[in-house]
Design a protein around this motif. Sequence first.
Motif, PDB file in Angstrom:
ATOM      1  N   LEU A   1       1.262  -0.973  -0.054  1.00 51.17           N
ATOM      2  CA  LEU A   1      -0.361   0.150  -0.367  1.00 51.17           C
ATOM      3  C   LEU A   1       0.473   1.487  -0.418  1.00 51.17           C
ATOM      4  CD1 LEU A   1      -2.714  -0.769   2.651  1.00 51.17           C
ATOM      5  CD2 LEU A   1      -3.071  -0.803   0.124  1.00 51.17           C
ATOM      6  N   ALA A   2       0.970   2.240  -0.433  1.00 50.49           N
ATOM      7  CA  ALA A   2       1.216   3.255  -0.564  1.00 50.49           C
ATOM      8  C   ALA A   2       0.530   4.424   0.614  1.00 50.49           C
ATOM      9  CB  ALA A   2       0.810   4.140  -2.084  1.00 50.49           C
ATOM     10  N   ALA A   3       1.453   4.109   1.728  1.00 53.56           N
ATOM     11  CA  ALA A   3       1.738   4.158   3.414  1.00 53.56           C
ATOM     12  C   ALA A   3       2.782   5.053   3.324  1.00 53.56           C
ATOM     13  CB  ALA A   3       0.202   4.077   3.350  1.00 53.56           C
ATOM     14  N   GLU A   4       2.694   5.525   3.723  1.00 59.71           N
ATOM     15  CA  GLU A   4       3.898   5.954   4.955  1.00 59.71           C
ATOM     16  C   GLU A   4       3.805   5.327   6.552  1.00 59.71           C
ATOM     17  OE1 GLU A   4       7.261   9.210   6.657  1.00 59.71           O
ATOM     18  OE2 GLU A   4       6.195   9.851   5.017  1.00 59.71           O
ATOM     19  N   TRP A   5       2.596   5.445   7.033  1.00 57.70           N
ATOM     20  CA  TRP A   5       1.593   4.964   8.346  1.00 57.70           C
ATOM     21  C   TRP A   5       0.318   5.031   8.058  1.00 57.70           C
ATOM     22  CZ3 TRP A   5       4.034   6.554  12.627  1.00 57.70           C
ATOM     23  CH2 TRP A   5       4.788   8.227  12.228  1.00 57.70           C
ATOM     24  N   LEU A   6       0.612   3.065   8.519  1.00 59.32           N
ATOM     25  CA  LEU A   6      -0.716   2.365   8.092  1.00 59.32           C
ATOM     26  C   LEU A   6      -0.979   1.753   9.835  1.00 59.32           C
ATOM     27  CD1 LEU A   6      -1.676   0.672   5.648  1.00 59.32           C
ATOM     28  CD2 LEU A   6       0.121  -0.627   6.453  1.00 59.32           C
ATOM     29  N   TRP A   7      -1.885   1.773   9.634  1.00 58.67           N
ATOM     30  CA  TRP A   7      -3.055   1.020  10.817  1.00 58.67           C
ATOM     31  C   TRP A   7      -3.457   0.068  10.012  1.00 58.67           C
ATOM     32  CZ3 TRP A   7      -2.936   2.258  15.607  1.00 58.67           C
ATOM     33  CH2 TRP A   7      -2.780   3.331  16.325  1.00 58.67           C
ATOM     34  N   ILE A   8      -2.556  -1.344  11.019  1.00 55.07           N
ATOM     35  CA  ILE A   8      -3.015  -2.751  10.889  1.00 55.07           C
ATOM     36  C   ILE A   8      -3.974  -2.651  11.762  1.00 55.07           C
ATOM     37  CG2 ILE A   8      -2.317  -4.913  10.572  1.00 55.07           C
ATOM     38  CD1 ILE A   8       0.030  -3.395   9.088  1.00 55.07           C
ATOM     39  N   LEU A   9      -5.366  -3.765  11.827  1.00 58.51           N
ATOM     40  CA  LEU A   9      -5.846  -3.641  12.291  1.00 58.51           C
ATOM     41  C   LEU A   9      -6.686  -5.683  12.736  1.00 58.51           C
ATOM     42  CD1 LEU A   9      -8.566  -0.778  12.485  1.00 58.51           C
ATOM     43  CD2 LEU A   9      -6.066  -0.885  13.031  1.00 58.51           C
ATOM     44  N   ASP A  10      -7.088  -6.056  13.089  1.00 56.61           N
ATOM     45  CA  ASP A  10      -7.370  -7.599  13.583  1.00 56.61           C
ATOM     46  C   ASP A  10      -8.403  -7.496  14.443  1.00 56.61           C
ATOM     47  OD1 ASP A  10      -8.498 -10.165  13.648  1.00 56.61           O
ATOM     48  OD2 ASP A  10      -6.184 -11.109  13.154  1.00 56.61           O
ATOM     49  N   PRO A  11      -9.592  -7.164  14.141  1.00 61.96           N
ATOM     50  CA  PRO A  11     -10.636  -7.204  14.743  1.00 61.96           C
ATOM     51  C   PRO A  11     -11.132  -8.224  15.708  1.00 61.96           C
ATOM     52  CG  PRO A  11     -11.586  -7.140  12.718  1.00 61.96           C
ATOM     53  CD  PRO A  11     -10.208  -6.769  12.651  1.00 61.96           C
ATOM     54  N   LEU A  12     -10.719  -9.402  15.852  1.00 61.12           N
ATOM     55  CA  LEU A  12     -10.978 -10.414  16.346  1.00 61.12           C
ATOM     56  C   LEU A  12     -10.233 -11.366  16.040  1.00 61.12           C
ATOM     57  CD1 LEU A  12     -12.245 -12.161  18.567  1.00 61.12           C
ATOM     58  CD2 LEU A  12     -13.821 -13.043  16.662  1.00 61.12           C
ATOM     59  N   ASP A  13      -9.261 -11.563  16.518  1.00 61.15           N
ATOM     60  CA  ASP A  13      -7.635 -12.798  16.938  1.00 61.15           C
ATOM     61  C   ASP A  13      -7.823 -14.071  17.437  1.00 61.15           C
ATOM     62  OD1 ASP A  13      -4.818 -13.935  15.739  1.00 61.15           O
ATOM     63  OD2 ASP A  13      -4.400 -13.114  17.292  1.00 61.15           O
ATOM     64  N   GLY A  14      -8.244 -15.064  17.299  1.00 60.73           N
ATOM     65  CA  GLY A  14      -8.745 -16.063  17.728  1.00 60.73           C
ATOM     66  C   GLY A  14     -10.389 -15.994  17.652  1.00 60.73           C
ATOM     67  N   THR A  15     -10.347 -17.114  16.380  1.00 61.86           N
ATOM     68  CA  THR A  15     -12.061 -16.869  16.149  1.00 61.86           C
ATOM     69  C   THR A  15     -12.188 -17.932  16.684  1.00 61.86           C
ATOM     70  OG1 THR A  15     -11.692 -17.410  14.102  1.00 61.86           O
ATOM     71  CG2 THR A  15     -12.255 -15.851  14.053  1.00 61.86           C
ATOM     72  N   LYS A  16     -11.877 -19.840  16.525  1.00 54.93           N
ATOM     73  CA  LYS A  16     -11.696 -21.310  17.656  1.00 54.93           C
ATOM     74  C   LYS A  16     -12.026 -20.583  18.763  1.00 54.93           C
ATOM     75  CE  LYS A  16      -9.789 -23.246  13.447  1.00 54.93           C
ATOM     76  NZ  LYS A  16      -8.738 -24.484  12.769  1.00 54.93           N
ATOM     77  N   ASP A  17     -11.234 -19.995  19.232  1.00 53.62           N
ATOM     78  CA  ASP A  17     -11.262 -19.799  20.828  1.00 53.62           C
ATOM     79  C   ASP A  17     -12.600 -18.502  21.111  1.00 53.62           C
ATOM     80  OD1 ASP A  17      -8.707 -21.108  21.819  1.00 53.62           O
ATOM     81  OD2 ASP A  17      -8.321 -20.152  20.274  1.00 53.62           O
ATOM     82  N   PHE A  18     -12.921 -17.799  20.140  1.00 53.31           N
ATOM     83  CA  PHE A  18     -13.968 -17.051  20.403  1.00 53.31           C
ATOM     84  C   PHE A  18     -14.990 -18.009  20.299  1.00 53.31           C
ATOM     85  CE2 PHE A  18     -18.199 -14.612  18.844  1.00 53.31           C
ATOM     86  CZ  PHE A  18     -17.194 -13.499  20.435  1.00 53.31           C
ATOM     87  N   LEU A  19     -15.263 -19.301  19.359  1.00 55.89           N
ATOM     88  CA  LEU A  19     -16.326 -20.319  19.117  1.00 55.89           C
ATOM     89  C   LEU A  19     -16.389 -21.259  20.249  1.00 55.89           C
ATOM     90  CD1 LEU A  19     -16.949 -20.795  15.460  1.00 55.89           C
ATOM     91  CD2 LEU A  19     -18.804 -20.128  17.187  1.00 55.89           C
ATOM     92  N   GLN A  20     -15.257 -21.511  20.968  1.00 57.27           N
ATOM     93  CA  GLN A  20     -15.654 -22.224  21.689  1.00 57.27           C
ATOM     94  C   GLN A  20     -15.230 -22.130  22.963  1.00 57.27           C
ATOM     95  OE1 GLN A  20     -10.880 -24.131  20.883  1.00 57.27           O
ATOM     96  NE2 GLN A  20     -11.436 -24.577  18.946  1.00 57.27           N
ATOM     97  N   GLY A  21     -15.694 -20.616  23.082  1.00 56.81           N
ATOM     98  CA  GLY A  21     -15.702 -20.450  24.783  1.00 56.81           C
ATOM     99  C   GLY A  21     -14.511 -20.320  25.374  1.00 56.81           C
ATOM    100  N   THR A  22     -13.321 -20.179  24.948  1.00 57.80           N
ATOM    101  CA  THR A  22     -11.979 -20.383  25.647  1.00 57.80           C
ATOM    102  C   THR A  22     -11.612 -19.021  26.535  1.00 57.80           C
ATOM    103  OG1 THR A  22     -10.499 -19.645  24.320  1.00 57.80           O
ATOM    104  CG2 THR A  22     -11.439 -22.117  24.312  1.00 57.80           C
ATOM    105  N   GLY A  23     -12.378 -17.818  25.724  1.00 58.42           N
ATOM    106  CA  GLY A  23     -11.515 -16.843  25.983  1.00 58.42           C
ATOM    107  C   GLY A  23     -10.251 -16.172  25.970  1.00 58.42           C
ATOM    108  N   GLU A  24      -9.202 -16.850  25.042  1.00 60.31           N
ATOM    109  CA  GLU A  24      -8.454 -16.934  25.212  1.00 60.31           C
ATOM    110  C   GLU A  24      -8.463 -15.648  23.090  1.00 60.31           C
ATOM    111  OE1 GLU A  24      -6.276 -20.707  24.834  1.00 60.31           O
ATOM    112  OE2 GLU A  24      -7.018 -19.984  27.008  1.00 60.31           O
ATOM    113  N   TYR A  25      -9.138 -15.095  22.873  1.00 58.06           N
ATOM    114  CA  TYR A  25      -8.778 -14.485  21.630  1.00 58.06           C
ATOM    115  C   TYR A  25      -9.156 -12.756  22.274  1.00 58.06           C
ATOM    116  CZ  TYR A  25     -13.915 -12.698  23.568  1.00 58.06           C
ATOM    117  OH  TYR A  25     -14.577 -11.938  24.959  1.00 58.06           O
ATOM    118  N   ALA A  26      -7.916 -12.050  21.066  1.00 57.15           N
ATOM    119  CA  ALA A  26      -7.913 -11.175  21.280  1.00 57.15           C
ATOM    120  C   ALA A  26      -8.215  -9.914  20.134  1.00 57.15           C
ATOM    121  CB  ALA A  26      -6.676 -10.652  21.307  1.00 57.15           C
TER     122      ALA A  26
END
Length: 311
Positions: free
Chosen positions: A101-126
């Motif tokens: 991307l033509a960007a000197e400054w870039l935000w990189i976002l992951d709104p839900l890292d650990g989707t399997k853990d979210f589904l499984q209810g482990t609480g280990e998502y971020a």
Amino acid sequence: MMPAHQPLPSGIALEALLVELRRLSWGAADILLAYGRGEQPPYGFARALSVEEGGEGPVSAADLAVNRWLLDGLAGAFPAAAWTVLSEETAKEQLTPGEPLAAEWLWILDPLDGTKDFLQGTGEYAVHLALVHRGEPVLGVVLLPEMEELWLGVMATLSGGAGEAWCENRAGDRQPVRFSGRRALGELVLVASRNHRDQRLEQLLAALVLGDTRAIGSVGGKVATILRGETDLYISLSGKSAPKDWDMAAPEAVLRAAGGAFSHADGRPLAYNSGDVRQAGCLVASHGLSHLELCQKVAVAMASIDPGFRL
């Protein structure tokens, strides 16, 4: 030589940015907690229907809601900021293979890292947010909603002083990073993936003869265990697929701002916005006390386990 101080884009003050990131992070936590519990999410987002009802599942609904919350929040708070925002949810529309991307400054976002853990209810998502300047992360946010932990890291190149990382709760109370004092490889505790492991990783762990191993879901959750001193290192060994920029950028920024290390096993730094979002190879994150020795042993072991594998 220390890297030169690199201020934020024109018109952006670090403290004002951190204030907004706190607001957005805890808002994202409220959204994810509501979806995870099957409750009505806040901020006007629709409640997810179950798959059996033919509606949108809770993971995709939560992903999209948090993504919209973060994108709208950054745009509303800093409408004239000279940065670009890349999210896992928008990457297909934004990216052309082989072209950064033509960007000197870039935000990189992951709104839900650990989707399997979210589904499984482990609480280990971020939730991950990282500000990258010319391919290097300089500010990182790792939110662990279920643990009520907000990890923030500001690299020295951004702050103009020493790098700093810390953990906050909703009240704003800060806790410092507490790396363990373990140095000998036979004492180190490794944190590994619960859902992404292959035979090569098992062989590598056997060759290293470490002290112990824990399994945690998201990358942000793994790095948080290092920051708390519960574990000492994390190894990502790509198999059929590889983690992406949004998996690694924020955890790397927080860990390195705290004085830890995050690199390829051959010592190369991770590069972001390179035209290939895959973070392939053998990546090693640690509290830094034995990082060089650890990387050397990993490289030797991988040369035997998988000759020709590019670290």
